[in-house]
Motif scaffolding. Structure first.
Motif, PDB file in Angstrom:
ATOM      1  N   ALA A  76       3.221   5.158  -4.733  1.00 29.88           N
ATOM      2  CA  ALA A  76       2.949   5.812  -3.463  1.00 29.88           C
ATOM      3  C   ALA A  76       1.454   5.759  -3.192  1.00 29.88           C
ATOM      4  N   PHE A  77       1.100   5.141  -2.083  1.00 30.21           N
ATOM      5  CA  PHE A  77      -0.287   5.098  -1.621  1.00 30.21           C
ATOM      6  C   PHE A  77      -1.242   4.602  -2.704  1.00 30.21           C
ATOM      7  N   GLY A  78      -0.850   3.511  -3.359  1.00 29.05           N
ATOM      8  CA  GLY A  78      -1.728   2.879  -4.328  1.00 29.05           C
ATOM      9  C   GLY A  78      -1.653   3.439  -5.735  1.00 29.05           C
ATOM     10  N   ASN A  95       0.408  15.619  -3.520  1.00 28.43           N
ATOM     11  CA  ASN A  95       0.985  14.421  -4.143  1.00 28.43           C
ATOM     12  C   ASN A  95       1.570  13.460  -3.127  1.00 28.43           C
ATOM     13  N   THR A  96       1.785  13.899  -1.907  1.00 28.26           N
ATOM     14  CA  THR A  96       2.454  13.067  -0.900  1.00 28.26           C
ATOM     15  C   THR A  96       1.484  12.493   0.121  1.00 28.26           C
ATOM     16  N   VAL A  97       0.188  12.703  -0.093  1.00 31.87           N
ATOM     17  CA  VAL A  97      -0.822  12.255   0.863  1.00 31.87           C
ATOM     18  C   VAL A  97      -1.818  11.348   0.137  1.00 31.87           C
ATOM     19  N   PRO A  98      -2.174  10.191   0.710  1.00 29.26           N
ATOM     20  CA  PRO A  98      -3.178   9.330   0.073  1.00 29.26           C
ATOM     21  C   PRO A  98      -4.484  10.097  -0.132  1.00 29.26           C
ATOM     22  N   ALA A  99      -5.042  10.002  -1.315  1.00 27.58           N
ATOM     23  CA  ALA A  99      -6.248  10.775  -1.645  1.00 27.58           C
ATOM     24  C   ALA A  99      -7.383  10.553  -0.647  1.00 27.58           C
ATOM     25  N   PRO A 100      -7.667   9.289  -0.209  1.00 30.07           N
ATOM     26  CA  PRO A 100      -8.780   9.114   0.738  1.00 30.07           C
ATOM     27  C   PRO A 100      -8.548   9.799   2.084  1.00 30.07           C
ATOM     28  N   LEU A 101      -7.269  10.000   2.442  1.00 24.08           N
ATOM     29  CA  LEU A 101      -6.964  10.598   3.734  1.00 24.08           C
ATOM     30  C   LEU A 101      -6.763  12.103   3.662  1.00 24.08           C
ATOM     31  N   ALA A 102      -6.685  12.644   2.457  1.00 29.01           N
ATOM     32  CA  ALA A 102      -6.393  14.074   2.309  1.00 29.01           C
ATOM     33  C   ALA A 102      -7.382  14.970   3.054  1.00 29.01           C
ATOM     34  N   PRO A 103      -8.709  14.685   3.004  1.00 32.39           N
ATOM     35  CA  PRO A 103      -9.630  15.566   3.735  1.00 32.39           C
ATOM     36  C   PRO A 103      -9.353  15.636   5.235  1.00 32.39           C
ATOM     37  N   TYR A 104      -8.728  14.584   5.784  1.00 30.27           N
ATOM     38  CA  TYR A 104      -8.451  14.557   7.218  1.00 30.27           C
ATOM     39  C   TYR A 104      -7.052  15.093   7.527  1.00 30.27           C
ATOM     40  N   LEU A 105      -6.067  14.657   6.737  1.00 27.78           N
ATOM     41  CA  LEU A 105      -4.684  15.048   7.010  1.00 27.78           C
ATOM     42  C   LEU A 105      -4.391  16.483   6.584  1.00 27.78           C
ATOM     43  N   LEU A 106      -5.135  16.980   5.598  1.00 25.56           N
ATOM     44  CA  LEU A 106      -4.856  18.315   5.072  1.00 25.56           C
ATOM     45  C   LEU A 106      -6.001  19.289   5.340  1.00 25.56           C
ATOM     46  N   ARG A 107      -6.760  19.039   6.385  1.00 25.29           N
ATOM     47  CA  ARG A 107      -7.936  19.872   6.642  1.00 25.29           C
ATOM     48  C   ARG A 107      -7.548  21.346   6.799  1.00 25.29           C
ATOM     49  N   ALA A 108      -6.579  21.610   7.681  1.00 28.39           N
ATOM     50  CA  ALA A 108      -6.165  23.003   7.898  1.00 28.39           C
ATOM     51  C   ALA A 108      -5.496  23.572   6.651  1.00 28.39           C
ATOM     52  N   ALA A 109      -4.660  22.749   5.997  1.00 21.86           N
ATOM     53  CA  ALA A 109      -3.977  23.212   4.790  1.00 21.86           C
ATOM     54  C   ALA A 109      -4.971  23.513   3.675  1.00 21.86           C
ATOM     55  N   THR A 110      -6.047  22.722   3.591  1.00 18.63           N
ATOM     56  CA  THR A 110      -7.063  22.953   2.567  1.00 18.63           C
ATOM     57  C   THR A 110      -7.782  24.267   2.808  1.00 18.63           C
ATOM     58  N   ARG A 111      -8.057  24.589   4.079  1.00 18.80           N
ATOM     59  CA  ARG A 111      -8.683  25.884   4.383  1.00 18.80           C
ATOM     60  C   ARG A 111      -7.755  27.035   4.006  1.00 18.80           C
ATOM     61  N   ARG A 112      -6.453  26.885   4.317  1.00 15.93           N
ATOM     62  CA  ARG A 112      -5.504  27.938   3.944  1.00 15.93           C
ATOM     63  C   ARG A 112      -5.422  28.078   2.434  1.00 15.93           C
ATOM     64  N   ASN A 113      -5.471  26.946   1.723  1.00 16.01           N
ATOM     65  CA  ASN A 113      -5.391  26.989   0.267  1.00 16.01           C
ATOM     66  C   ASN A 113      -6.596  27.712  -0.321  1.00 16.01           C
ATOM     67  N   ALA A 114      -7.772  27.473   0.245  1.00 12.52           N
ATOM     68  CA  ALA A 114      -8.968  28.182  -0.230  1.00 12.52           C
ATOM     69  C   ALA A 114      -8.819  29.684  -0.018  1.00 12.52           C
ATOM     70  N   PHE A 121       0.810  -1.209   0.000  1.00 12.58           N
ATOM     71  CA  PHE A 121       0.000   0.000   0.000  1.00 12.58           C
ATOM     72  C   PHE A 121       0.848   1.265   0.000  1.00 12.58           C
ATOM     73  N   LEU A 122       1.787   1.398   0.941  1.00 12.70           N
ATOM     74  CA  LEU A 122       2.583   2.619   1.026  1.00 12.70           C
ATOM     75  C   LEU A 122       3.457   2.811  -0.194  1.00 12.70           C
ATOM     76  N   GLY A 123       3.977   1.701  -0.753  1.00 11.58           N
ATOM     77  CA  GLY A 123       4.799   1.787  -1.947  1.00 11.58           C
ATOM     78  C   GLY A 123       6.249   2.122  -1.654  1.00 11.58           C
ATOM     79  N   ASP A 124       6.835   2.980  -2.496  1.00 13.05           N
ATOM     80  CA  ASP A 124       8.269   3.279  -2.428  1.00 13.05           C
ATOM     81  C   ASP A 124       8.498   4.531  -1.588  1.00 13.05           C
ATOM     82  N   VAL A 125       8.237   4.418  -0.299  1.00 15.54           N
ATOM     83  CA  VAL A 125       8.308   5.588   0.574  1.00 15.54           C
ATOM     84  C   VAL A 125       9.507   5.567   1.506  1.00 15.54           C
ATOM     85  N   LEU A 126      10.199   4.436   1.596  1.00 13.23           N
ATOM     86  CA  LEU A 126      11.358   4.379   2.490  1.00 13.23           C
ATOM     87  C   LEU A 126      12.449   5.328   1.987  1.00 13.23           C
TER      88      LEU A 126
END
Length: 493
Positions: A66-68, A211-230, A35-40
């Motif tokens: 990376a992440f599928g 590009n460095t965050v799994p798409a399904p998790l982006a709404p949770y991991l990037l919540r604050a960053a997404t607000r700043r981006n808006a 799942f994680l892929g080539d992240v080491l």
């Protein structure tokens, strides 16, 4: 028009594994994790530089997961020459570029090939980069460069080092804003970056980070960053909307197109020469954002890398100064045609772009079922990311000393002796950078003015570090300056 998701990616987008029937034959890094892929060993801050390190070991075509999602990279001269074939390949809008779609939509840089506004905007704006238009921009470029040298003169007088990337960003933003849109951001009069610059850096960084965050998790991991981006996107939109309103108030863009001066006039007043179509208000906003961002971010990086190498190679700087003195003579400022005569200085710039192309990659998509370089089958729609920074280090083309800074690699005979498509700092094909000549003229002019005026004194403890935010920029690059004498205020006094 391609149907897209809320993120701006094509609907159904899964990654480069689409259309690669023999993907298993393409090497990938060792120690791949489920799942994680080539992240080491990978860093979220430097994904491009991590990929460059893999490239040398894995060969001219390789893949990373990376992440599928799996992505195919190409950098060998033979493979890239094949990808440049416009009868079989075209620009692919993916990865970080697709992440900028919420910002720039169908602007020239981020438009999908089938979107009609790309052809319309290209036809309307291409005359804005003609030789006649470029000559008209030259006095404004000189005026902005004068603001930079005023700023650096004060640093010399105070014995203060200059922030090269920061000052080059101010310079190139003011240049494209004034020449293209008649606007002054007042960058050199500010103690902090203009909010437009802060918002621009934020959107580029966010696009890279997605590009460095799994798409399904982006709404949770990037919540604050997404607000700043808006908020950053809203700042960009508001700034550009105010700029366009001001132009419409002064009469730009009205009538039958007789009054066509800068790029904004062309966007507002010019119709397609065949169809008579005009750019919509929304597309004008997107094109202005595209030019303000792309028109200064990459050029500021190119200037910063060139100044770094010139400071580290005084013998190269001396040779460039001798050429400047011979070509420009005692003229206080150079004429437009005198800039193009700085052929050695242009080689310095090209060599800096070889080592660190500030737009470090571009994607190419198969438009027909084909076989890449006679070896890798690709179905229509499959794509690969060309690693420009690695292509420019292909030892089979550039020699074993690829990390050495040597402007003579671009001596005319050497250029003629290399295969085509091995130097691509501005992309390739019909979708290559429309402002290439603008950027090269501006950068050569500025380097000439700075070298004629100042000695560049590097920090002996500094080691080049490269910041990635889709584009590349030296990190923490400070230089001390001394009067060179010729062309300086000290000499004038």
């Amino acid at each position: 028009m391609a149907e897209t998701t809320a993120t701006g990616l094509p609907k159904g987008f899964r990654g480069a594994e689409q259309g690669w029937p023999e993907l298993h034959r393409i090497p990938h890094p060792p120690r791949r994790l489920p799942f994680l892929g080539d992240v080491l060993g990978a860093s979220r801050r430097t994904p491009l530089q991590d990929t460059l390190r893999y490239a040398g070991d894995l060969g001219p075509v390789f893949r990373r997961k990376a992440f599928g999602k799996e992505f195919v990279f190409a950098w060998g001269a033979r493979e890239v020459a094949d990808l440049a074939d416009e009868s079989r390949f075209a620009k692919h809008v993916g990865l970080g570029v697709a992440n900028l779609r919420p910002v720039a939509g169908d602007g020239l840089f981020t438009a999908y090939n089938e979107e009609p506004n790309w052809q319309l905007a290209h036809a309307v704006l291409a005359p804005g980069f003609s030789r006649e238009a470029m000559a008209g921009y030259h006095p404004m470029m000189l005026a902005v460069a004068g603001r930079l040298t005023d700023h650096w003169d004060r640093a010399v007088a105070a014995g203060r080092a200059v922030d090269v990337p920061g000052d080059m960003t101010k310079l190139t933003l003011e240049t494209i804003a004034r020449t293209g849109f008649g606007h002054d951001f007042g960058s050199f009069e500010r103690s902090r970056p203009h909010p437009f610059v802060t918002a621009m850096v934020g959107t580029l960084t966010y696009a890279q980070r997605r590009n460095t965050v799994p798409a399904p998790l982006a709404p949770y991991l990037l919540r604050a960053a997404t607000r700043r981006n808006a908020a950053d996107i809203a700042c960009l939109n508001d700034t550009v909307d105010a700029l366009v309103r001001a132009r419409r108030t002064t009469g730009g863009g009205e009538g039958d197109g007789d009054r066509v001066g800068d790029l904004l006039d062309r966007m507002l007043a010019t119709a397609h020469p065949v169809t008579g179509e005009r750019l919509s208000a929304l597309n004008v906003r997107r094109q202005v954002i595209t030019f303000l961002v792309a028109g200064h971010e990459t050029t500021s990086g190119a200037l910063s890398f060139a100044l770094h190498y010139l400071s580290r190679h005084p013998e190269i700087a001396a040779r460039a100064r001798a050429e400047i003195d011979a070509v420009w003579g005692d003229a206080e400022v150079p004429g437009y045609d005198q800039v193009a005569k700085l052929r050695y200085l242009r080689r310095v710039l090209d060599e800096a772009l070889r080592l660190w192309p500030t737009a470090p990659a571009y994607a190419r998509e198969a438009t027909v079922d084909t076989v890449l370089a006679g070896e890798h089958p690709m179905r229509r729609g499959a794509w690969a990311l060309v690693l420009t920074a690695m292509l420019h280090r292909d030892t089979s083309v550039w020699g074993a000393d690829v990390e050495r800074f040597d402007p003579d690699r671009f001596e005319p005979g050497a250029v003629r002796g290399r295969p085509g498509h091995v130097f691509k700092p501005f992309g390739t094909g019909a979708r290559a950078c429309i402002g290439r000549q603008f950027a090269l003229h501006e950068a050569t002019l500025v380097l000439g003015l700075l070298l004629r005026r100042y000695e560049l004194v590097p920090d002996p403890g500094y080691r080049l570090r490269v910041t990635e935010r889709l584009t590349l920029m030296p990190e923490g690059l400070l230089l001390r300056l001394g009067w060179r004498g010729v062309g300086s205020r000290a000499a004038a006094r």
